[in-house]
Write a protein that holds these residues in place. Structure first.
Motif, PDB file in Angstrom:
ATOM      1  N   ARG A   9       0.679  -1.136  -0.006  1.00  0.00           N
ATOM      2  CA  ARG A   9      -0.073  -0.024  -0.157  1.00  0.00           C
ATOM      3  C   ARG A   9       0.831   1.339  -0.131  1.00  0.00           C
ATOM      4  NH1 ARG A   9      -5.417  -0.995   2.879  1.00  0.00           N
ATOM      5  NH2 ARG A   9      -5.151   0.871   3.887  1.00  0.00           N
ATOM      6  N   THR A  11       0.199   5.364  -0.069  1.00  0.00           N
ATOM      7  CA  THR A  11      -0.590   6.540   0.128  1.00  0.00           C
ATOM      8  C   THR A  11      -0.097   7.884  -0.598  1.00  0.00           C
ATOM      9  OG1 THR A  11       0.046   7.107   2.226  1.00  0.00           O
ATOM     10  CG2 THR A  11      -1.869   5.670   2.147  1.00  0.00           C
ATOM     11  N   ASN A  13      -1.116  11.983  -2.556  1.00  0.00           N
ATOM     12  CA  ASN A  13      -1.857  12.958  -2.526  1.00  0.00           C
ATOM     13  C   ASN A  13      -2.454  13.167  -4.022  1.00  0.00           C
ATOM     14  OD1 ASN A  13      -0.121  14.312  -0.289  1.00  0.00           O
ATOM     15  ND2 ASN A  13      -2.067  13.904   0.309  1.00  0.00           N
ATOM     16  N   LEU A  41     -11.690   8.890  -1.646  1.00  0.00           N
ATOM     17  CA  LEU A  41     -10.466   8.339  -1.944  1.00  0.00           C
ATOM     18  C   LEU A  41     -10.640   7.856  -3.513  1.00  0.00           C
ATOM     19  CD1 LEU A  41      -9.670   5.678   0.734  1.00  0.00           C
ATOM     20  CD2 LEU A  41      -8.636   7.941   0.587  1.00  0.00           C
ATOM     21  N   LEU A  43      -8.201   4.930  -5.950  1.00  0.00           N
ATOM     22  CA  LEU A  43      -7.412   4.087  -5.883  1.00  0.00           C
ATOM     23  C   LEU A  43      -6.923   3.375  -7.073  1.00  0.00           C
ATOM     24  CD1 LEU A  43      -9.646   3.418  -3.311  1.00  0.00           C
ATOM     25  CD2 LEU A  43      -8.010   1.951  -2.602  1.00  0.00           C
ATOM     26  N   ILE A  52      -3.212   4.443  -2.840  1.00  0.00           N
ATOM     27  CA  ILE A  52      -4.624   5.052  -2.274  1.00  0.00           C
ATOM     28  C   ILE A  52      -4.128   6.449  -2.155  1.00  0.00           C
ATOM     29  CG2 ILE A  52      -5.982   5.121  -0.226  1.00  0.00           C
ATOM     30  CD1 ILE A  52      -4.528   2.428   0.375  1.00  0.00           C
ATOM     31  N   ALA A  53      -5.224   7.447  -2.777  1.00  0.00           N
ATOM     32  CA  ALA A  53      -5.028   8.791  -3.134  1.00  0.00           C
ATOM     33  C   ALA A  53      -5.872   9.500  -2.585  1.00  0.00           C
ATOM     34  CB  ALA A  53      -4.813   9.313  -4.344  1.00  0.00           C
ATOM     35  N   LYS A  56      -4.462  14.691   2.773  1.00  0.00           N
ATOM     36  CA  LYS A  56      -3.622  14.268   4.189  1.00  0.00           C
ATOM     37  C   LYS A  56      -4.634  13.767   5.318  1.00  0.00           C
ATOM     38  CE  LYS A  56       0.076  15.807   7.046  1.00  0.00           C
ATOM     39  NZ  LYS A  56       0.790  16.751   7.456  1.00  0.00           N
ATOM     40  N   LEU A  59      -6.435  10.496   4.268  1.00  0.00           N
ATOM     41  CA  LEU A  59      -5.322   9.320   4.294  1.00  0.00           C
ATOM     42  C   LEU A  59      -4.975   8.797   5.596  1.00  0.00           C
ATOM     43  CD1 LEU A  59      -3.320  10.419   1.027  1.00  0.00           C
ATOM     44  CD2 LEU A  59      -4.988   8.346   1.159  1.00  0.00           C
ATOM     45  N   PHE A  62      -5.816   5.431   6.938  1.00  0.00           N
ATOM     46  CA  PHE A  62      -5.301   4.311   6.145  1.00  0.00           C
ATOM     47  C   PHE A  62      -3.871   4.044   6.308  1.00  0.00           C
ATOM     48  CE2 PHE A  62      -9.242   5.896   4.283  1.00  0.00           C
ATOM     49  CZ  PHE A  62      -9.969   4.576   4.117  1.00  0.00           C
ATOM     50  N   GLN A  63      -3.094   4.812   6.991  1.00  0.00           N
ATOM     51  CA  GLN A  63      -1.680   4.881   6.847  1.00  0.00           C
ATOM     52  C   GLN A  63      -1.102   3.792   7.837  1.00  0.00           C
ATOM     53  OE1 GLN A  63      -0.679   9.055   7.042  1.00  0.00           O
ATOM     54  NE2 GLN A  63      -0.518   8.908   4.841  1.00  0.00           N
TER      55      GLN A  63
END
Length: 120
Positions: A9, A11, A13, A41, A43, A52-53, A56, A59, A62-63
């Motif tokens: 994964r 992440t 922007n 999101l 993807l 995964i965009a 901030k 996201l 998801f981090q």
């Protein structure tokens, strides 16, 4: 019960620039690209990379997830992982590609399990 694919994964922007970078780096085109409007999101997958965009803020939740396993049956993995000491921290739910859940493994790794219902 089978893991079909393991995804790293990443992440980002800006999906367009990241997608271009990873397509050039790996020498292949994206296999999928789709929106997840409920989560704000976007993807895409390129090889074994899941991009995964979002912003901030979007996201952030998801981090902490270390990876994604595409599986043949989320329900079977749920039962197995609970028996092995895993903790379900994100219940099974519908997502744009099928169903998923988030599991904390006994070693502390946090993994998303996804069962695809349709090809994206």
């Amino acid at each position: 019960m089978k893991i079909l694919k393991t995804l790293i994964r990443v992440t980002v922007n800006d999906l367009d620039s990241a997608l271009s970078f990873y397509e050039n780096l790996l020498g292949i085109k994206a296999q999928s690209r789709f929106g997840y409007p409920e989560m704000k999101l976007e993807l895409a997958t390129v090889g074994d990379i899941l991009l995964i965009a979002g912003s901030k803020e979007v996201l952030k939740p998801f981090q902490d997830t270390n990876g994604t396993f595409l599986v043949d049956s989320v329900e079977e993995f749920k039962n197995y992982l609970e028996q092995q000491g895993g903790k379900i921290i994100g219940r099974i739910k519908d997502v744009p590609t099928g169903r998923n859940m988030i599991v904390k493994h006994p070693d502390g790794a946090v993994i998303e399990y996804v069962e695809h219902f349709k090809q994206v």
